[in-house]
Design a protein around this motif. Structure first.
Motif, PDB file in Angstrom:
ATOM      1  N   GLY A   1       0.840  -1.184   0.000  1.00 16.02           N
ATOM      2  CA  GLY A   1       0.000   0.000   0.000  1.00 16.02           C
ATOM      3  C   GLY A   1       0.878   1.239   0.000  1.00 16.02           C
ATOM      4  N   SER A   2       0.258   2.387   0.232  1.00 17.29           N
ATOM      5  CA  SER A   2       1.051   3.610   0.349  1.00 17.29           C
ATOM      6  C   SER A   2       2.063   3.481   1.474  1.00 17.29           C
ATOM      7  N   THR A   3       1.642   2.869   2.592  1.00 18.09           N
ATOM      8  CA  THR A   3       2.549   2.651   3.718  1.00 18.09           C
ATOM      9  C   THR A   3       3.707   1.749   3.322  1.00 18.09           C
ATOM     10  N   GLY A   4       3.456   0.843   2.385  1.00 13.21           N
ATOM     11  CA  GLY A   4       4.479  -0.079   1.914  1.00 13.21           C
ATOM     12  C   GLY A   4       5.327   0.455   0.780  1.00 13.21           C
ATOM     13  N   SER A   5       5.286   1.775   0.553  1.00  9.23           N
ATOM     14  CA  SER A   5       6.181   2.459  -0.399  1.00  9.23           C
ATOM     15  C   SER A   5       6.029   1.982  -1.839  1.00  9.23           C
ATOM     16  N   PHE A   6       4.843   1.504  -2.223  1.00 10.43           N
ATOM     17  CA  PHE A   6       4.687   0.980  -3.579  1.00 10.43           C
ATOM     18  C   PHE A   6       5.098   1.996  -4.648  1.00 10.43           C
ATOM     19  N   ALA A   7       4.829   3.275  -4.390  1.00 11.28           N
ATOM     20  CA  ALA A   7       5.102   4.298  -5.396  1.00 11.28           C
ATOM     21  C   ALA A   7       6.592   4.524  -5.613  1.00 11.28           C
ATOM     22  N   TYR A   8       7.424   4.038  -4.692  1.00  7.73           N
ATOM     23  CA  TYR A   8       8.863   4.243  -4.789  1.00  7.73           C
ATOM     24  C   TYR A   8       9.589   2.990  -5.288  1.00  7.73           C
TER      25      TYR A   8
END
Length: 279
Positions: free
Chosen positions: A43-50
């Motif tokens: 998720g966002s918390t799991g840094s997917f975007a990075y």
């Protein structure tokens, strides 16, 4: 049903910009036995975007050894990549997938609809639609959400809980899916009000703080749930001040799960966090 109960979203620990698999395994093994109803990976918390697509696949492979049911985040800037991620999640044993409207160029209503419906058409796993305007800069209208809920493979919604959740939940729960909520500070009341799921940033790093709250809710002891949740208000305020993303990474480090934030983000120095680290 996968989109129910307390779902904790863990970090993906990074070291010098790369996924630290050893630390990730420690986190996985700890929260797998913490009593969560599900775990939300990438998720966002799991840094997917990075992370690159190959790094996301590496993370899914690590989480494939879970005994707790898990949901994979598959948000991507292209529909094709989101579908590939959904298929990878199925390969590695996820029970559901979740996606938001993650795009560099703002999407029109028609583009948003096409994105979610094409993912739902091609995903081998049930899809939860995530309305995350704070991160994406785009809000999914009720009319759009209603149309998406009619797709047989769109089985859940994740939206930001409002301070007074009753009207919000009455509308969303009347649709053909499981209506769940984000924003930890407001989710206790949302669950007491009948929400299907609490999608928690905090529970992915310190599940010990929120599992007792959810247990009390399940037992119908609303007073106890509110009492336990009230004790976490200072922590919720810190999440609001620094962002939940930064706070849970700081908590992870205090737990001994050494990790960096992706550059140029910096870890905040918050001495008050130490009181919320489980002994």
């Amino acid at each position: 049903m996968i989109f129910e109960g307390l779902s904790g979203f863990p970090i993906t620990p990074l070291k010098k910009g790369r996924v630290d698999v050893t630390t990730l395994q420690k986190i996985r093994d700890h929260i797998d036995t913490a009593g969560l109803d599900s775990i939300g990976v990438l998720g966002s918390t799991g840094s997917f975007a990075y992370l690159s697509e190959s790094e996301r696949t590496l993370v899914m492979e690590c989480w494939s050894e879970l005994s707790t049911p898990w949901i994979a985040g598959i948000s991507a800037t292209t529909t094709r990549e989101a579908i590939r991620s959904a298929k990878a999640a199925h390969q590695y044993g996820a029970q559901g997938v979740i996606a938001n409207a993650f795009s560099y160029v703002p999407l029109s209503a028609n583009e948003l609809t096409a994105y979610f419906l094409e993912v739902a058409d091609n995903s081998p796993l049930p899809l939860c639609v995530y309305d995350n305007p704070m991160t994406t800069g785009q809000t999914l209208s009720y009319e759009l959400l209603k149309s998406l809920s009619e797709h047989p493979n769109v089985m859940g919604a994740k939206v930001f809980a409002q301070l007074n959740n009753e009207e919000q939940h009455a509308k969303l729960s009347a649709l053909n899916w499981q209506a769940g909520y984000a924003v930890d500070k407001l989710c206790c009341e949302a669950m007491i009000n009948g929400a299907s799921a609490w999608y928690s940033t905090l529970a992915g790093t310190v599940p010990e703080l929120l599992v007792p709250v959810m247990t009390a809710i399940k037992q119908g002891d609303d007073n106890q749930a509110r009492k336990l949740n009230k004790m976490l208000q200072p922590l919720y305020e810190m999440m609001g001040q620094y962002s939940g993303y930064r706070v849970v990474h700081a908590l992870a480090n205090l737990r001994g799960w050494a990790c960096d934030l992706p550059s140029p983000l910096l870890l905040p120095d918050i001495p008050e966090l130490m009181q919320f680290v489980p002994k």
